[in-house]
Scaffold this active site. Structure first.
Site, PDB file in Angstrom:
ATOM      1  N   SER A  56      -8.708   5.538   5.057  1.00 49.53           N
ATOM      2  CA  SER A  56     -10.103   5.458   4.630  1.00 49.53           C
ATOM      3  C   SER A  56     -10.588   4.052   4.970  1.00 49.53           C
ATOM      4  O   SER A  56     -10.652   3.175   4.136  1.00 49.53           O
ATOM      5  CB  SER A  56     -10.210   5.718   3.129  1.00 49.53           C
ATOM      6  N   HIS A 161      -6.359  10.643   1.226  1.00 52.37           N
ATOM      7  CA  HIS A 161      -4.909  10.428   1.226  1.00 52.37           C
ATOM      8  C   HIS A 161      -4.113  11.671   0.840  1.00 52.37           C
ATOM      9  O   HIS A 161      -2.883  11.612   0.753  1.00 52.37           O
ATOM     10  CB  HIS A 161      -4.535   9.297   0.257  1.00 52.37           C
ATOM     11  N   GLU A 171      -7.862   7.353  -5.588  1.00 48.70           N
ATOM     12  CA  GLU A 171      -6.684   6.780  -6.248  1.00 48.70           C
ATOM     13  C   GLU A 171      -6.887   6.624  -7.751  1.00 48.70           C
ATOM     14  O   GLU A 171      -7.906   6.089  -8.191  1.00 48.70           O
ATOM     15  CB  GLU A 171      -6.373   5.401  -5.649  1.00 48.70           C
ATOM     16  N   GLU A 214       0.524   7.570  -0.222  1.00 42.41           N
ATOM     17  CA  GLU A 214       1.105   6.372  -0.845  1.00 42.41           C
ATOM     18  C   GLU A 214       2.101   6.719  -1.941  1.00 42.41           C
ATOM     19  O   GLU A 214       2.454   5.878  -2.758  1.00 42.41           O
ATOM     20  CB  GLU A 214      -0.017   5.479  -1.385  1.00 42.41           C
ATOM     21  N   ASP A 250      -9.766   4.005  -7.601  1.00 40.59           N
ATOM     22  CA  ASP A 250     -10.419   3.678  -6.334  1.00 40.59           C
ATOM     23  C   ASP A 250     -11.184   4.921  -5.890  1.00 40.59           C
ATOM     24  O   ASP A 250     -10.581   5.909  -5.474  1.00 40.59           O
ATOM     25  CB  ASP A 250      -9.389   3.262  -5.269  1.00 40.59           C
ATOM     26  N   GLU A 295     -12.474   0.361  -8.045  1.00 39.75           N
ATOM     27  CA  GLU A 295     -12.702  -0.079  -6.658  1.00 39.75           C
ATOM     28  C   GLU A 295     -13.679   0.861  -5.952  1.00 39.75           C
ATOM     29  O   GLU A 295     -13.633   2.086  -6.160  1.00 39.75           O
ATOM     30  CB  GLU A 295     -11.344  -0.067  -5.952  1.00 39.75           C
ATOM     31  N   ASP A 321     -13.762  -3.058  -1.588  1.00 40.89           N
ATOM     32  CA  ASP A 321     -12.803  -2.923  -0.483  1.00 40.89           C
ATOM     33  C   ASP A 321     -13.604  -2.674   0.798  1.00 40.89           C
ATOM     34  O   ASP A 321     -13.858  -3.609   1.562  1.00 40.89           O
ATOM     35  CB  ASP A 321     -11.836  -1.764  -0.810  1.00 40.89           C
ATOM     36  N   LYS A 346      -7.249  -7.396   2.466  1.00 40.08           N
ATOM     37  CA  LYS A 346      -6.364  -6.690   3.399  1.00 40.08           C
ATOM     38  C   LYS A 346      -6.366  -7.466   4.709  1.00 40.08           C
ATOM     39  O   LYS A 346      -7.369  -7.417   5.443  1.00 40.08           O
ATOM     40  CB  LYS A 346      -6.889  -5.273   3.643  1.00 40.08           C
ATOM     41  N   HIS A 374      -2.033  -3.572   0.184  1.00 34.60           N
ATOM     42  CA  HIS A 374      -1.421  -2.791   1.262  1.00 34.60           C
ATOM     43  C   HIS A 374      -2.489  -1.902   1.912  1.00 34.60           C
ATOM     44  O   HIS A 374      -3.648  -1.926   1.515  1.00 34.60           O
ATOM     45  CB  HIS A 374      -0.290  -1.917   0.696  1.00 34.60           C
ATOM     46  N   LYS A 397      -2.081  -4.829  -5.009  1.00 37.68           N
ATOM     47  CA  LYS A 397      -2.172  -3.363  -4.981  1.00 37.68           C
ATOM     48  C   LYS A 397      -1.242  -2.868  -3.881  1.00 37.68           C
ATOM     49  O   LYS A 397      -1.490  -3.106  -2.700  1.00 37.68           O
ATOM     50  CB  LYS A 397      -3.627  -2.971  -4.705  1.00 37.68           C
TER      51      LYS A 397
END
Ligand code: 2PG
Ligand code: MG
Length: 431
Positions: A56, A161, A171, A214, A250, A295, A321, A346, A374, A397
């Site tokens: 994403s 994800h 998330e 993840e 998130d 997030e 993000d 990131k 990550h 994270k």
């Protein structure tokens, strides 16, 4: 901080090589090796780093891969980057990073690709720290780099994800905000992850134990149901561990947003929310479940609505993000407007370690919490564990389970042990 730019040793980059390796999705990614030698040709440092990759991705990230994909990135390191960097002082990180940008010559790093750039940049820093006989976090942060980040990891997930029947929200995270030691915090998250599975199974006898990219469980649950379940697991494990574990989210809301309809579309729920309704929905969840961290609750260009949520949400980190993409200009704009109070960091979103460091510093100077992160596609590369300590990010994270996630967690456990009595947890704005 920044001792790394002042240090001078005679350690010269003698070779840079690159190869294609597998990431955690078994997609190809780029890995780079850097060797440094002293004046008489004795090898004094070696650094290896691999680039992660997102599913994403933010629209304003640098371009991850050049023409030709990972093969093109490997070729670019060999033909464009290596010939120019060989012979340079390996500790000259800032100059090397600036040269990477110059050699690329595009504003979005599309010629060599952000993933090649970040792998080179991180491998150079690792080779330099080895040449100086320092762990990377000390090379980057100096003697004062003694603070461990709180681990923030997802235990349940959906969105980009996971599969179709998983929640729309990407998330459902957890963070042990009261843990006294990193090692206890990491194991607390793993306990919550385990409890979440048990609670899902109690609700749904057909749950197969499926996980997303993840390692977070990907159940057939609605968004609110899932948050309720994670909040309950947090409470139960908090009680067992004797310290507080809080939920987080998130939304990865750019992935939910339909620009034609101008609505956030929750497919699984059969709901579509306009911006006002999305703000109300997020605030309602914050009020009810008291997450510590939220997030990307809104799409990546809506700074104004981010500011509105940040103003109204009480004692909750609102983190950007896709909004900020580790980009100083975007973070500056956010600070001006009061959008968010935390920045996801990131390195491969921006391409070099120096740019990453500037983003962290800018965030911190303005009271925004820098959260080292990550990507959903990872390798066993553990560099971000060192970046979190070296750059003093109070949160990392990096997931909870899976070899590529625990590589970072285990490295932080080692760092905590190495620091011994000096080790402390980082500072959170509230608990
Ligand atoms: C995110 C990340 C990492 P991706 O959205 O925060 O969890 O996902 O790497 O796919 O962008
Ligand atoms: Mg995100």
């Amino acid at each position: 901080m920044m001792s790394w730019v002042a240090i001078k040793v005679r350690a010269i980059i003698s070779s840079i090589s690159a190869r294609k390796i597998l990431d955690s999705r078994a997609n190809p990614t780029v890995e780079v090796d850097v060797v440094a030698e002293d004046e008489v040709g004795t090898k004094v440092g070696f650094g290896r780093a691999a680039a992660p990759s997102g599913a994403s991705k933010g629209r304003h990230e640098v371009t991850a891969l050049p023409k030709g994909g990972v093969d093109g990135a490997v070729e670019g390191v060999k033909r464009v980057v290596a010939p120019r960097l060989v012979g340079m002082e390996v500790t000259d990180q800032k100059r090397i990073d600036a040269l990477l940008r110059k050699l690329d010559g595009t504003p979005d790093l599309s010629r060599i690709g952000g993933n090649a750039a970040v792998a080179v940049s991180m491998a150079v820093a690792k080779a330099a720290s080895a040449a100086l006989n320092l762990p990377l976090y000390k090379y980057l942060g100096g003697e004062q780099a003694t603070k461990l980040p709180y681990p923030l990891g997802n235990v349940l997930g959906g969105g980009a994800h996971a599969g179709r029947m998983a929640p729309d929200i990407q998330e459902f995270l957890v963070i042990p905000t009261d843990a006294g030691r990193f090692v206890d915090a990491a194991f607390a998250n793993s306990q919550v992850h385990r409890r979440v599975r048990a609670l899902i199974e109690a609700k749904d006898g057909t749950f197969t134990g499926g996980k997303g990219d993840e390692g977070a469980w990907a159940p057939n649950l609605g968004n609110v149901e899932a948050l309720e379940l994670v909040a309950r697991a947090c409470e139960e494990i908090s009680e067992e561990m004797g310290f507080k574990i809080r939920p987080g989210l998130d939304f990865a809301a750019s992935g939910l947003y339909d620009s034609g309809k101008k609505k956030y579309v929750y497919k699984r729920e059969g709901a579509a929310r306009d911006t006002g309704e999305q703000i109300d929905f997020v605030l309602e969840l914050i009020e009810t479940y008291e997450p510590f961290y939220v997030e990307d609750p809104l799409r990546e260009d809506d700074f104004e609505s981010f500011a509105e949520i940040t103003k109204k949400a009480k004692r909750c980190l609102i983190c950007g993000d896709d909004l900020f993409v580790t980009n100083v200009a975007r973070i500056r704009k956010g600070i001006k407007l009061g959008a968010a109070n935390a920045v996801l960091i990131k390195p491969n979103q921006i391409g070099t370690l120096s740019d990453t460091h500037v983003a962290v510093q800018l965030a911190r100077q303005h009271g925004y919490v820098p959260v080292m992160s990550h990507r959903s596609g990872e390798t066993s590369d553990e560099t971000i564990a060192h970046l979190a300590v070296g750059f003093e990010c109070p949160i990392i994270k990096t997931g909870v389970v899976g070899g590529e996630r625990v590589a970072k967690l285990n490295e932080l456990i080692r760092i905590e042990e190495e620091l011994g009595e000096q080790a402390r947890m980082g500072e959170l704005p509230w608990k």
